[in-house]
Enzyme design. Structure first.
Site, PDB file in Angstrom:
ATOM      1  N   TYR A  48       0.847  -1.210   0.000  1.00 54.48           N
ATOM      2  CA  TYR A  48       0.000   0.000   0.000  1.00 54.48           C
ATOM      3  C   TYR A  48       0.881   1.259   0.000  1.00 54.48           C
ATOM      4  O   TYR A  48       0.691   2.149   0.814  1.00 54.48           O
ATOM      5  CB  TYR A  48      -0.942   0.056   1.212  1.00 54.48           C
ATOM      6  CG  TYR A  48      -2.060  -0.951   1.223  1.00 54.48           C
ATOM      7  CD1 TYR A  48      -3.079  -0.927   0.274  1.00 54.48           C
ATOM      8  CD2 TYR A  48      -2.117  -1.926   2.210  1.00 54.48           C
ATOM      9  CE1 TYR A  48      -4.115  -1.847   0.314  1.00 54.48           C
ATOM     10  CE2 TYR A  48      -3.151  -2.846   2.260  1.00 54.48           C
ATOM     11  CZ  TYR A  48      -4.142  -2.800   1.309  1.00 54.48           C
ATOM     12  OH  TYR A  48      -5.149  -3.704   1.354  1.00 54.48           O
ATOM     13  N   HIS A  49       1.865   1.268  -0.861  1.00 53.22           N
ATOM     14  CA  HIS A  49       2.692   2.468  -0.980  1.00 53.22           C
ATOM     15  C   HIS A  49       3.430   2.447  -2.322  1.00 53.22           C
ATOM     16  O   HIS A  49       3.435   1.420  -3.014  1.00 53.22           O
ATOM     17  CB  HIS A  49       3.683   2.573   0.189  1.00 53.22           C
ATOM     18  CG  HIS A  49       4.591   1.390   0.310  1.00 53.22           C
ATOM     19  ND1 HIS A  49       4.450   0.412   1.257  1.00 53.22           N
ATOM     20  CD2 HIS A  49       5.648   1.008  -0.450  1.00 53.22           C
ATOM     21  CE1 HIS A  49       5.377  -0.511   1.106  1.00 53.22           C
ATOM     22  NE2 HIS A  49       6.108  -0.177   0.064  1.00 53.22           N
TER      23      HIS A  49
END
Ligand code: T46
Length: 134
Positions: A48-49
């Site tokens: 999630y980045h």
């Protein structure tokens, strides 16, 4: 989006298999860091980045997992299930890792040392950064 998957050369003989990875030759950057994740719990999604500068090669050296790549325009899911395959993940690419088998070991070869300031953890900020880049 162009998905770049490397197929490394296994040096097999009657004892089994061995894969050797050399920076620049087999990997398109100098390797400054290696890390790996294992014992990932069922249903967990990691990542999630995106990264501002970091380039990486992901190799699922045992078991299997899936990687979702998102360049801000397109999303692709790439299964990793062979210990001789490596997925290149460039900078400015949102990534999520999921569907880990209980025995999965995901090894990552990284072009930079760990640096929290290189992470983009907010999806809207990521979309803005890739749209500015063109
Ligand atoms: C990435 C994906 C594929 C360190 O201390 N040093 C390190 O080199 C790394 C990678 C992590 N850590 C610490 C920071 C956190 O306290 O380990 C913990 C877990 O890291 P994180 O939550 O960032 O893990 P993932 O699986 O979400 O992401 C990792 C990498 O951080 C990231 O760069 O691209 O794997």
């Amino acid at each position: 989006m162009q998905v770049v998957k490397y197929v490394f050369q296994p040096h097999g003989d009657d004892r089994g298999q061995l894969v050797a990875l050399e920076e620049i030759k087999d990997i398109p950057f100098k390797i400054k860091r290696v890390y790996y994740m294992y014992d990932t719990k069922e249903g967990v999604v990691r990542g999630y980045h995106a990264h501002k500068n970091l380039q990486q090669i992901l190799v699922c050296i045992h078991g299997s997992c899936k990687i979702r790549l998102d360049d801000g325009k397109e999303k692709k899911i790439i299964p990793l299930e062979k210990p001789y395959e490596g997925l290149y993940v460039s900078n400015n690419m949102w990534r999520e890792m999921f569907d880990f088998s209980p025995d999965a070991v995901l090894m990552v070869l990284a072009s930079e040392l760990y640096d929290e300031s290189d992470y983009i953890r907010d999806y809207d900020e990521f979309l803005k950064s890739v749209s500015i880049e063109g």
